[in-house]
Write a protein that holds these residues in place. Structure first.
Motif, short mmCIF file in Angstrom:
data_model
loop_
_atom_site.label_atom_id
_atom_site.label_comp_id
_atom_site.label_asym_id
_atom_site.label_seq_id
_atom_site.Cartn_x
_atom_site.Cartn_y
_atom_site.Cartn_z
N SER A 1 0.86 -1.18 0.00
CA SER A 1 0.00 0.00 0.00
C SER A 1 0.89 1.23 0.00
O SER A 1 1.72 1.41 0.91
CB SER A 1 -0.92 0.02 1.22
OG SER A 1 -1.75 1.16 1.21
N GLU A 2 0.75 2.07 -1.01
CA GLU A 2 1.67 3.19 -1.19
C GLU A 2 1.54 4.25 -0.11
O GLU A 2 2.53 4.75 0.42
CB GLU A 2 1.46 3.82 -2.57
CG GLU A 2 1.85 2.92 -3.74
CD GLU A 2 1.68 3.63 -5.06
OE1 GLU A 2 1.35 4.83 -5.04
OE2 GLU A 2 1.87 2.98 -6.11
N ASP A 3 0.32 4.61 0.23
CA ASP A 3 0.12 5.79 1.06
C ASP A 3 -0.45 5.52 2.45
O ASP A 3 -0.40 6.40 3.31
CB ASP A 3 -0.82 6.77 0.34
CG ASP A 3 -0.28 7.20 -1.01
OD1 ASP A 3 0.93 7.45 -1.09
OD2 ASP A 3 -1.07 7.27 -1.96
N PHE A 4 -0.99 4.32 2.66
CA PHE A 4 -1.72 4.08 3.90
C PHE A 4 -1.31 2.72 4.49
O PHE A 4 -0.92 1.80 3.78
CB PHE A 4 -3.23 4.10 3.64
CG PHE A 4 -3.72 5.39 3.05
CD1 PHE A 4 -3.97 6.48 3.86
CD2 PHE A 4 -3.91 5.50 1.68
CE1 PHE A 4 -4.41 7.68 3.31
CE2 PHE A 4 -4.34 6.69 1.13
CZ PHE A 4 -4.60 7.79 1.95
N ARG B 1 -10.25 8.74 -1.33
CA ARG B 1 -10.25 8.96 -2.78
C ARG B 1 -11.63 8.67 -3.33
O ARG B 1 -12.28 7.71 -2.94
CB ARG B 1 -9.22 8.07 -3.49
CG ARG B 1 -7.84 8.67 -3.55
CD ARG B 1 -6.96 7.97 -4.59
NE ARG B 1 -6.62 6.63 -4.19
CZ ARG B 1 -5.48 6.32 -3.53
NH1 ARG B 1 -4.62 7.27 -3.22
NH2 ARG B 1 -5.21 5.07 -3.22
N ARG C 1 -8.11 12.75 -4.73
CA ARG C 1 -7.72 12.64 -3.33
C ARG C 1 -8.56 13.59 -2.49
O ARG C 1 -8.57 14.80 -2.72
CB ARG C 1 -6.23 12.96 -3.18
CG ARG C 1 -5.68 12.81 -1.77
CD ARG C 1 -5.67 11.35 -1.35
NE ARG C 1 -5.14 11.21 0.00
CZ ARG C 1 -3.85 10.96 0.27
NH1 ARG C 1 -2.98 10.82 -0.72
NH2 ARG C 1 -3.45 10.83 1.51
N ASP D 1 -10.52 13.95 1.78
CA ASP D 1 -10.40 13.57 3.19
C ASP D 1 -11.78 13.78 3.82
O ASP D 1 -12.02 14.75 4.53
CB ASP D 1 -9.34 14.43 3.89
CG ASP D 1 -9.16 14.05 5.35
OD1 ASP D 1 -9.74 13.03 5.77
OD2 ASP D 1 -8.45 14.78 6.08
#
Length: 528
Positions: free
Chosen positions: A404-407, A439, A444, A446
């Motif tokens: 998982s790249e971001d999370f 997303r 992207r 939040d």
């Protein structure tokens, strides 16, 4: 919530339900129209083997969430009809395993040593010592048909007694069988090798009459023990084979029709030992199945996964705290994706990235399907969502990756139609298990997945967000939060608004009349 108990369970189980705040009604003699009336407003139902939970009963129970079976066998419950109605069916498979296994071993000894016959004759004043030459279990072969929980426990106990165990079960691996001291073989080989044969399968269309005349001939001069379910063994054929000396004897605790008729041919032969379905009749077993069933009913009525659900995904109790937040995220992501896709949903993909990929996520996927189908006004829950997808021809795929790249963990729900249009919605957990949509269709954001949301696509131009806020204010729609993203400067922007109330249709019409507004969707989520 109202819980209807139609077969007796111990008071400790009833107390578990009452302590959870539920109204408990017992009706041990209910049948026919009286049963239909009693179940009509029940939220849960607890039965044993005495109550037939038919399609008619399930249809009458519009508010029913769960049918709990205080025991193992569920052949008295129409599981297919329950699934159609979105009703969970759960049993208590662990509670009476030890009791049933011990009774099986006891019946094996009883028939091998003619204990009941010798007992009766001695009570009648006969010292018939020379009439009974018993069979030792040590060194003999026990054929086990069905290596479920009880079958495995029996196999372990008989292996410890020095018996060879030749087991038949098409759904278990050889490695698992070996770990409990059993050799996995075909049914015919199990029958050929067995000195004793014990049956431990549920009663299904496939197993009804599984042990018939031909199988009993293959067993030859051995002994048959059935403490599982009546109907798996052909009782008339069994009586005939004992009567003509083909079989040395039999011991039965269960019957196709219960109570057993006084006219049954099984009662004609001393070599056939019978007991009135006593396998689970120990104090410990009765308390275990009652509390286990009550716990599952409480979980279902609280909207939590049910550990032993037979027609719905389940979650291990220890894993539930870790997965609970993702259940809501999955359902929310599904709702948002379904309402943003302008077309008939043909395909659904649920992807798990990062640490969540190590978990058992069937219930999470079912929750995503529930979220997707709810906006379509289908009667759906986590029980019948997979079946609805199958019936509607919706292709569902599920995948996992540890990357998982971001999370730390990420859940992605993608829906698409047959024209190639698709929408993806991704969710994750922030600190303190704070759920977020991060997303939407690649943008992207939040966003807090709760309450009411408005999702807009608009031209990325000065004044557009102010215009949207002004229109919302004119219609008394208060903005609680706003999350904006864009592809490129001057391109298309996507904004997610958390609002305190749904947006009126008139407000949407005013917004859509502006050429800068490409699309606007009003979405209601969990918690409202």
């Amino acid at each position: 919530m109202r819980v209807l108990v139609t077969d007796p369970i111990t008071d400790v189980g009833l107390d578990v339900l009452r302590d959870a705040g539920h109204e408990v009604e017992t009706g041990y003699e209910l049948e026919g129209d009286d049963l239909l009336e009693a179940v009509s407003d029940a939220n849960a139902m607890i039965v044993r083997s005495g109550t037939e939970v038919t399609e008619e009963v399930l249809t009458a129970a519009e508010d029913l969430v769960i049918v709990g079976r205080a025991g193992i066998g569920v052949d008295n419950i129409d599981i297919e009809a329950a699934t159609d109605q979105g009703v969970i069916v759960a049993n208590a498979p662990e509670g009476n395993v030890r009791a049933a296994a011990e009774h099986t071993v006891a019946m094996t000894f009883a028939t091998a040593r003619s204990i009941p016959e010798a007992h009766i004759r001695l009570k009648n004043g006969e010292w018939a010592k020379s009439d009974y030459l018993g069979t030792e279990l040590n060194g003999k072969t026990m054929g086990v048909v069905g290596l479920g929980r009880v079958g495995q426990e029996v196999a372990k106990k008989l292996d410890a007694l020095g018996m060879e165990v030749a087991a038949y079960d098409p759904y278990i691996s050889e490695e698992r069988a070996e770990r409990i001291g059993a050799e996995l073989v075909g049914l015919e080989e199990s029958l050929e090798r067995a000195d004793f044969l014990t049956v431990h399968t549920p009663l299904t269309p496939e197993t009804e009459g599984l042990i018939g005349e031909e199988e009993l001939d293959t067993l030859g001069d051995g002994y048959l023990i059935n403490c599982a379910r009546g109907g798996v063994v052909d009782e008339e054929a069994l009586a005939t084979k004992v009567g003509d000396g083909t079989l040395a004897g039999a011991a039965l605790d269960v019957f196709a029709e219960e109570p057993l008729s006084p006219d049954s041919s099984l009662l004609e032969y001393d070599e056939v030992i019978v007991t009135p379905h006593l396998g689970a009749s120990t104090e410990a077993a009765q308390e275990n199945v009652a509390t286990s069933t009550a716990d599952q009913v409480n979980a279902a009525l609280a909207g939590e996964p049910v550990a032993n659900a037979l027609n719905a995904p389940s979650i291990d109790e220890s894993a539930f705290p870790r997965l609970e937040p993702y259940i809501e995220i999955a359902e929310t992501a599904g709702k948002v994706a379904a309402q943003l896709l302008d077309g008939r949903i043909e395909n659904i993909e649920v992807v798990y990235e990062g640490e969540i990929a190590d978990e058992s996520i069937e219930f999470v996927t079912a929750s995503a399907l529930k979220g997707i189908f709810e906006p379509l006004k289908w009667q759906v829950n986590a029980v019948n969502a997979p079946q609805i997808a199958d019936e509607r021809g919706v292709d569902v795929t599920e995948s996992k990756t540890r990357q998982s790249e971001d999370f730390q963990s990420l859940l992605s729900v993608t829906v698409s139609d047959d024209n190639g249009n698709e929408i993806s919605v991704d969710g994750t957990l922030f600190a303190d298990n704070d759920p977020r949509i991060v997303r939407v269709d690649g943008y992207r954001v939040d966003a807090i997945p709760h309450g009411n949301m408005v999702v807009t696509r608009n031209a990325d131009e000065p004044g557009v967000i102010g215009f949207i806020g002004r229109v919302m204010g004119e219609y008394d729609v208060n903005i609680a939060g706003m999350f904006n993203a864009r592809e490129t400067i001057g391109g298309t922007a996507l904004t997610v608004y958390n609002v305190d109330s749904p947006m009126p249709d008139e407000a949407k019409e005013d917004l859509e009349a502006d050429e800068r507004i490409i699309e606007i969707n009003d979405i209601t989520l969990n918690g409202q």
